[in-house]
Design a protein around this motif. Structure first.
Motif, PDB file in Angstrom:
ATOM      1  N   UNK A  43      39.602 -31.865 -19.135  1.00 26.85           N
ATOM      2  CA  UNK A  43      40.833 -32.410 -19.724  1.00 26.85           C
ATOM      3  C   UNK A  43      41.576 -33.282 -18.718  1.00 26.85           C
ATOM      4  N   UNK A  44      42.076 -34.412 -19.218  1.00 32.93           N
ATOM      5  CA  UNK A  44      43.006 -35.238 -18.437  1.00 32.93           C
ATOM      6  C   UNK A  44      44.311 -35.282 -19.200  1.00 32.93           C
ATOM      7  N   UNK A  45      45.355 -34.750 -18.585  1.00 32.77           N
ATOM      8  CA  UNK A  45      46.672 -34.771 -19.212  1.00 32.77           C
ATOM      9  C   UNK A  45      47.443 -35.934 -18.608  1.00 32.77           C
ATOM     10  N   UNK A  46      47.850 -36.890 -19.456  1.00 29.47           N
ATOM     11  CA  UNK A  46      48.645 -38.014 -18.953  1.00 29.47           C
ATOM     12  C   UNK A  46      50.117 -37.723 -19.182  1.00 29.47           C
ATOM     13  N   UNK A  47      50.912 -37.759 -18.101  1.00 29.36           N
ATOM     14  CA  UNK A  47      52.348 -37.530 -18.292  1.00 29.36           C
ATOM     15  C   UNK A  47      52.945 -38.626 -19.161  1.00 29.36           C
ATOM     16  N   UNK A  48      52.471 -39.877 -18.978  1.00 24.30           N
ATOM     17  CA  UNK A  48      52.932 -40.976 -19.827  1.00 24.30           C
ATOM     18  C   UNK A  48      51.995 -42.166 -19.697  1.00 24.30           C
ATOM     19  N   UNK A  49      52.265 -43.200 -20.499  1.00 23.03           N
ATOM     20  CA  UNK A  49      51.287 -44.280 -20.687  1.00 23.03           C
ATOM     21  C   UNK A  49      51.376 -45.401 -19.663  1.00 23.03           C
ATOM     22  N   UNK A  50      52.338 -45.379 -18.753  1.00 30.31           N
ATOM     23  CA  UNK A  50      52.525 -46.538 -17.859  1.00 30.31           C
ATOM     24  C   UNK A  50      51.261 -46.839 -17.046  1.00 30.31           C
ATOM     25  N   UNK A  55      37.184 -40.425 -18.951  1.00 38.94           N
ATOM     26  CA  UNK A  55      36.606 -40.486 -20.303  1.00 38.94           C
ATOM     27  C   UNK A  55      35.091 -40.637 -20.214  1.00 38.94           C
ATOM     28  N   UNK A  56      34.631 -41.412 -19.220  1.00 37.51           N
ATOM     29  CA  UNK A  56      33.195 -41.633 -19.049  1.00 37.51           C
ATOM     30  C   UNK A  56      32.465 -40.344 -18.684  1.00 37.51           C
ATOM     31  N   UNK A  57      33.190 -39.372 -18.099  1.00 34.51           N
ATOM     32  CA  UNK A  57      32.606 -38.070 -17.749  1.00 34.51           C
ATOM     33  C   UNK A  57      32.697 -37.090 -18.910  1.00 34.51           C
ATOM     34  N   UNK A  58      33.246 -37.564 -20.033  1.00 32.35           N
ATOM     35  CA  UNK A  58      33.327 -36.709 -21.212  1.00 32.35           C
ATOM     36  C   UNK A  58      34.618 -35.924 -21.329  1.00 32.35           C
ATOM     37  N   UNK A  59      35.633 -36.278 -20.521  1.00 31.37           N
ATOM     38  CA  UNK A  59      36.894 -35.547 -20.575  1.00 31.37           C
ATOM     39  C   UNK A  59      37.648 -35.839 -21.870  1.00 31.37           C
ATOM     40  N   UNK A  60      38.403 -34.847 -22.323  1.00 34.28           N
ATOM     41  CA  UNK A  60      39.323 -35.016 -23.447  1.00 34.28           C
ATOM     42  C   UNK A  60      40.667 -35.471 -22.888  1.00 34.28           C
ATOM     43  N   UNK A  61      41.281 -36.413 -23.587  1.00 36.36           N
ATOM     44  CA  UNK A  61      42.560 -36.964 -23.142  1.00 36.36           C
ATOM     45  C   UNK A  61      43.693 -36.232 -23.867  1.00 36.36           C
ATOM     46  N   UNK A  62      44.669 -35.774 -23.119  1.00 32.08           N
ATOM     47  CA  UNK A  62      45.826 -35.095 -23.713  1.00 32.08           C
ATOM     48  C   UNK A  62      47.068 -35.936 -23.425  1.00 32.08           C
ATOM     49  N   UNK A  63      47.743 -36.365 -24.504  1.00 31.68           N
ATOM     50  CA  UNK A  63      48.907 -37.251 -24.355  1.00 31.68           C
ATOM     51  C   UNK A  63      50.047 -36.754 -25.231  1.00 31.68           C
ATOM     52  N   UNK A  64      51.241 -37.259 -24.955  1.00 30.78           N
ATOM     53  CA  UNK A  64      52.408 -36.891 -25.747  1.00 30.78           C
ATOM     54  C   UNK A  64      52.351 -37.483 -27.147  1.00 30.78           C
ATOM     55  N   UNK A  65      53.071 -36.845 -28.055  1.00 26.53           N
ATOM     56  CA  UNK A  65      53.110 -37.296 -29.446  1.00 26.53           C
ATOM     57  C   UNK A  65      53.490 -38.775 -29.516  1.00 26.53           C
ATOM     58  N   UNK A  93      43.734 -44.709 -28.233  1.00 24.00           N
ATOM     59  CA  UNK A  93      42.542 -44.970 -29.030  1.00 24.00           C
ATOM     60  C   UNK A  93      42.186 -46.459 -28.913  1.00 24.00           C
ATOM     61  N   UNK A  94      43.201 -47.312 -29.021  1.00 19.08           N
ATOM     62  CA  UNK A  94      42.976 -48.763 -28.889  1.00 19.08           C
ATOM     63  C   UNK A  94      42.543 -49.111 -27.460  1.00 19.08           C
ATOM     64  N   UNK A  95      43.209 -48.489 -26.496  1.00 22.74           N
ATOM     65  CA  UNK A  95      42.887 -48.771 -25.084  1.00 22.74           C
ATOM     66  C   UNK A  95      41.415 -48.431 -24.808  1.00 22.74           C
ATOM     67  N   UNK A 126      37.678 -37.863 -27.211  1.00 23.12           N
ATOM     68  CA  UNK A 126      38.634 -37.043 -27.963  1.00 23.12           C
ATOM     69  C   UNK A 126      40.042 -37.178 -27.370  1.00 23.12           C
ATOM     70  N   UNK A 127      41.023 -37.326 -28.248  1.00 21.12           N
ATOM     71  CA  UNK A 127      42.422 -37.458 -27.809  1.00 21.12           C
ATOM     72  C   UNK A 127      43.256 -36.404 -28.535  1.00 21.12           C
ATOM     73  N   UNK A 128      44.020 -35.649 -27.772  1.00 22.31           N
ATOM     74  CA  UNK A 128      44.898 -34.616 -28.346  1.00 22.31           C
ATOM     75  C   UNK A 128      46.340 -35.053 -28.109  1.00 22.31           C
ATOM     76  N   UNK A 129      47.153 -35.025 -29.167  1.00 22.66           N
ATOM     77  CA  UNK A 129      48.572 -35.338 -29.023  1.00 22.66           C
ATOM     78  C   UNK A 129      49.376 -34.045 -28.939  1.00 22.66           C
TER      79      UNK A 129
END
Ligand SMILES: [Zn+2]
Length: 529
Positions: free
Chosen positions: A374-381, A392-402, A409-411, A431-434
């Motif tokens: 899992x990679x948790x992004x505090x924010x999108x900057x 993502x290339x290693x298969x990590x799931x991205x966890x981002x704020x609502x 997804x676009x990025x 995979x992206x989790x909000x």
């Protein structure tokens, strides 16, 4: 004799066909005429201009993919010595973001070295901090970027192109916003500039490079020229806009200029102390967008590794904050690495995929056999999310704020063939989790939490929490240990204190995306003051 002359004529035609690319050459030749003619351009020995610049940064917005942040308003005076290939720019820059402040400084760019006198950034290098008065030699990355942009905006670029037909290739028509423009490619060093011409006037109208952006991958970066005016017999574009993927991120207005005014020679000289040991212009994969746009917000760290000051530190390193909890420090931006039973969690993916690859390598050594899941992004900057592709290339799931899910997804669907640190591949199924309010990752032993908190910095910003270590992680709303606490909470700190309270957690310490690590109680004690 006749036969010799005939053969010679044929040979010349062949040479000119092979090297001059008639259509491209004709476009350049016509543009040179429109700019005042080859003689007038060749007569330009020095050129002085003054004007204003306004800049915006799309990837420091409040909402992911939302309105760009206005960052800076500048006044400048520039002078170029054409034959020496040297330019001096005196700047007065008034920043609106990330905090209001002004920097007044001078840049000198020569073919072999670059120099900054004064303070131009909050991300100061060791050399800048230790010099009195403050000054530093430009990194090779900044020098290369400055040289590229000075060439792109040069009043005599078209003459340079006319004189180097072997570096020209007709590029056919290039379509921008539904209109087709005849264009040529011009190779300068290892860079290619695509120059688009106005069909009516013959003037160059748009100068394009194909860049890599750490958020959007493959991007176009265009200098759009308009409002042409004659300055001492040479036509100069007095409005110059940079477009990043079609959005205006910078606008320069030229208020006046002079050709062949007297220029004192020491004006363009770099002091010996800074010339000695100065970096040569970088070649190859220069992260132009990072170098240029970090300067838009006055926070650029002028170093030959974007992540850290090569003159101050030997590189990134891990600092253990609790068993299985490592703070990735040593650079301008930090991550947090948390060990679970059979995997790892990373908070934030700063700067570049180079930075992420370093973290992935350190993680493999420290925690063998445990992938980053899992990679948790505090924010999108851009500075805290620019390294997500490597994870993502290693298969990590991205966890981002609502509210951030569609953006990422676009990025992740955007092509990134020019990424110097990661080979192109399809990351669109990452995979992206909000996180609406609270997200818990558990392995049956350790829990790791992420909380979305209300804040003034970025919509959907998350903080991290490792309950068994009583350790929080926060980025940009508080930089723990970066300096003494203020007398009262600033809006970012107040948001953190309110968020901790709302979450019902009891952190003893916070680690930061900037700064280091600090006790939480003194910050919380400022509430209501
Ligand atoms: Zn930020």
């Amino acid at each position: 004799m006749k036969r010799t002359a005939f053969v010679l004529a044929i040979a010349l035609v062949l040479v000119s066909c092979a090297t001059m690319q008639p259509r491209g050459h004709a476009l350049v030749s016509r543009a040179v005429q429109a700019l005042g003619g080859a003689d007038a351009l060749a007569g330009v020995k020095t050129l002085s201009t003054k004007g204003t610049v306004r800049e915006w940064e799309p990837e420091q917005s409040i909402a992911a993919g939302g309105e760009m942040r206005f960052t800076c308003e500048s006044v400048f005076e520039a002078v170029t010595d054409v034959s020496a290939g040297a330019t001096r720019i005196d700047w007065s820059r008034k920043f609106a973001y990330p905090a209001p402040r002004s920097f007044t400084f001078t840049e000198v760019v020569t073919p072999t070295a670059g120099y900054v006198a004064g303070i131009d950034s909050n991300g100061r290098t060791k050399q800048s901090l230790e010099s009195n008065p403050p000054a530093h030699a430009m990194s090779g990355l900044r020098l290369a970027a400055a040289q590229r942009e000075l060439r792109r905006a040069s009043a005599v670029l078209l003459l340079e192109m006319l004189r180097n037909p072997d570096r020209l290739t007709a590029a056919g028509d290039v379509t921008v916003a539904g209109a087709a423009y005849p264009a040529v490619d011009y190779r300068a060093g290892d860079q290619t500039l695509t120059v688009l011409f106005d069909r009516t006037t013959g003037l160059p109208t748009r100068l394009r490079t194909l860049d890599y952006d750490n958020v959007w991958g493959d991007v176009t970066y265009d200098l759009v020229l308009s409002d042409w005016q004659a300055i001492d017999g040479v036509r100069v574009a007095t409005t110059r806009k940079y477009e990043l993927n079609g959005r205006v991120v910078s606008e320069t207005k030229i208020a006046g200029g002079k050709v062949n005014g007297a220029v004192a020679s020491d004006l363009l000289a770099i002091p010996e102390a800074f010339k000695t040991g100065a970096a040569k212009p970088a070649t190859g994969a220069v992260p132009y967008q990072w170098v240029i746009r970090r300067q838009f917000i006055g926070i650029y760290l002028d170093s030959d590794v974007p992540s850290y000051d090569t003159r101050a530190t030997s590189g990134l390193r891990l600092v253990e904050l609790a068993p299985g909890v490592q703070h990735v420090v040593g650079g301008s931006h930090h991550s947090l690495l948390v060990e679970m039973r059979d995997h790892l969690i990373v908070f934030d993916a700063p700067v570049t995929d180079w930075h992420s690859n370093w973290v992935l390598g350190a993680a493999r050594t420290k925690f063998p056999g445990k992938p980053v899941k899992y990679v948790v992004l505090t924010h999108h900057h851009m500075d805290h999310a620019g390294g997500i592709r490597a994870y993502a290339a290693q298969g990590a799931t991205l966890i981002v704020g609502k509210g951030n899910g569609d953006h990422f997804k676009r990025v992740l669907a955007a092509p990134f063939t020019r990424n110097p640190d990661l080979a192109a591949r399809d990351l669109s199924r990452t995979p992206i989790v909000e996180v609406a309010e609270r997200h818990v990752i558990t392995d049956g032993q350790r829990e790791v939490h992420a909380y979305r908190i209300d804040n003034p910095h970025a919509d959907g910003l998350l903080i991290g929490y490792v309950p068994d270590a009583r350790l929080g992680f926060a980025t940009d709303i508080w930089s723990p240990g970066a300096g003494p606490l203020p007398d009262k909470l600033n809006p970012g700190m107040a948001a953190l204190v309110a968020g901790v309270k709302k979450a019902g957690i009891s952190p003893a310490r916070f680690a930061g995306g900037h700064g280091s690590v600090a006790d939480y109680a003194p910050l919380a004690a400022l509430e209501g003051k």
